[in-house]
Scaffold this active site. Structure first.
Site, short mmCIF file in Angstrom:
data_model
loop_
_atom_site.label_atom_id
_atom_site.label_comp_id
_atom_site.label_asym_id
_atom_site.label_seq_id
_atom_site.Cartn_x
_atom_site.Cartn_y
_atom_site.Cartn_z
N GLY A 46 0.83 -1.19 0.00
CA GLY A 46 0.00 0.00 0.00
C GLY A 46 0.86 1.24 0.00
N GLN A 51 3.10 9.84 1.31
CA GLN A 51 4.43 9.24 1.37
C GLN A 51 5.33 9.63 0.20
OE1 GLN A 51 2.49 5.22 2.05
NE2 GLN A 51 4.42 4.94 3.15
N CYS A 91 5.89 -0.46 7.07
CA CYS A 91 5.53 0.73 6.30
C CYS A 91 6.72 1.10 5.42
CB CYS A 91 5.22 1.87 7.27
SG CYS A 91 4.81 3.43 6.45
N LEU A 92 6.43 1.46 4.17
CA LEU A 92 7.53 1.85 3.27
C LEU A 92 8.25 3.11 3.77
CD1 LEU A 92 5.87 1.17 -0.20
CD2 LEU A 92 7.56 -0.23 1.00
N HIS A 133 -4.38 1.60 7.50
CA HIS A 133 -3.00 2.11 7.61
C HIS A 133 -2.77 3.27 6.62
CE1 HIS A 133 1.54 1.27 7.86
NE2 HIS A 133 1.41 2.09 6.82
N GLU A 134 -3.21 3.08 5.37
CA GLU A 134 -2.97 4.11 4.35
C GLU A 134 -3.80 5.36 4.63
OE1 GLU A 134 -0.44 3.58 2.70
OE2 GLU A 134 -0.36 1.43 3.03
N HIS A 137 -2.11 7.68 6.96
CA HIS A 137 -1.10 8.55 6.34
C HIS A 137 -1.72 9.87 5.89
CE1 HIS A 137 2.56 6.18 6.19
NE2 HIS A 137 1.95 5.13 5.67
ZN ZN Z 1 2.71 3.23 5.63
#
Ligand code: ZN
Length: 167
Positions: A46, A51, A91-92, A133-134, A137
């Site tokens: 995701g 991000q 998480c990226l 989660h997304e 952000h």
């Molecule tokens: Zn993330």
């Protein structure tokens, strides 16, 4: 398409609250394509526009094993339900760290798709968790915010050190 740079914790830009998308046009579809390419390249399941330093309410997800079930949600709104479940999240923007986080097991998402059509989708399991989660952000929130201060500080210090080594 292009792979975009992913901001990493504790970059303060990750704390920005994203603005609603007001028009779904070709520029936005190009951004969605670039977000998918960035997510698949990373690889991740995701990615939120926040991000990649674009502060618009857009998320992309694909939790499938074969990486062939892409979903893009524009201006997503969630209604959460079901049990509270604990999952190891990563998480990226927090590379290399995985910690247990509790979330709802089901989510109903209302959003626009990249064609500008209103959609509604009932999600469960990994997909429901990933979308929560997304969406965090887009509010400037990271999964590390659910951890203890001690854990979050330890992760921040390790990433800051890694950033210094790379610079
Ligand atoms: Zn993330």
């Amino acid at each position: 398409m292009a792979v975009l740079e992913i901001l990493e914790f504790p970059d303060p830009r990750l704390r920005t609250r994203a603005h609603p998308v007001t028009s779904v046009d070709d520029d936005l579809r190009k951004l969605v394509d670039d977000m998918f390419e960035t997510m698949y390249d990373a690889p991740g399941i995701g990615l939120a526009a926040t991000q990649v330093n674009v502060h618009k309410r857009i998320i992309v997800v694909d939790v499938s094993e074969n990486r062939d079930e892409p979903h893009a949600f524009i201006n997503p709104e969630l209604s959460l339900s079901g049990e509270i479940v604990e999952t190891e999240e990563g998480c990226l923007s927090v590379p290399g760290f995985y910690e247990p986080v509790t979330r709802y097991e089901k989510a109903l998402v209302r959003a626009l798709n990249p064609q500008g059509e209103a959609i509604e989708l009932a999600l469960e399991g990994m997909l429901a968790i990933c979308v929560q989660h997304e969406c965090d952000h887009l509010e400037g929130k990271l999964f590390v915010d659910y951890l203890s201060n001690l854990k979050r500080t330890r992760i921040r210090r390790k990433l800051e050190k890694a950033h210094r080594v790379r610079a």
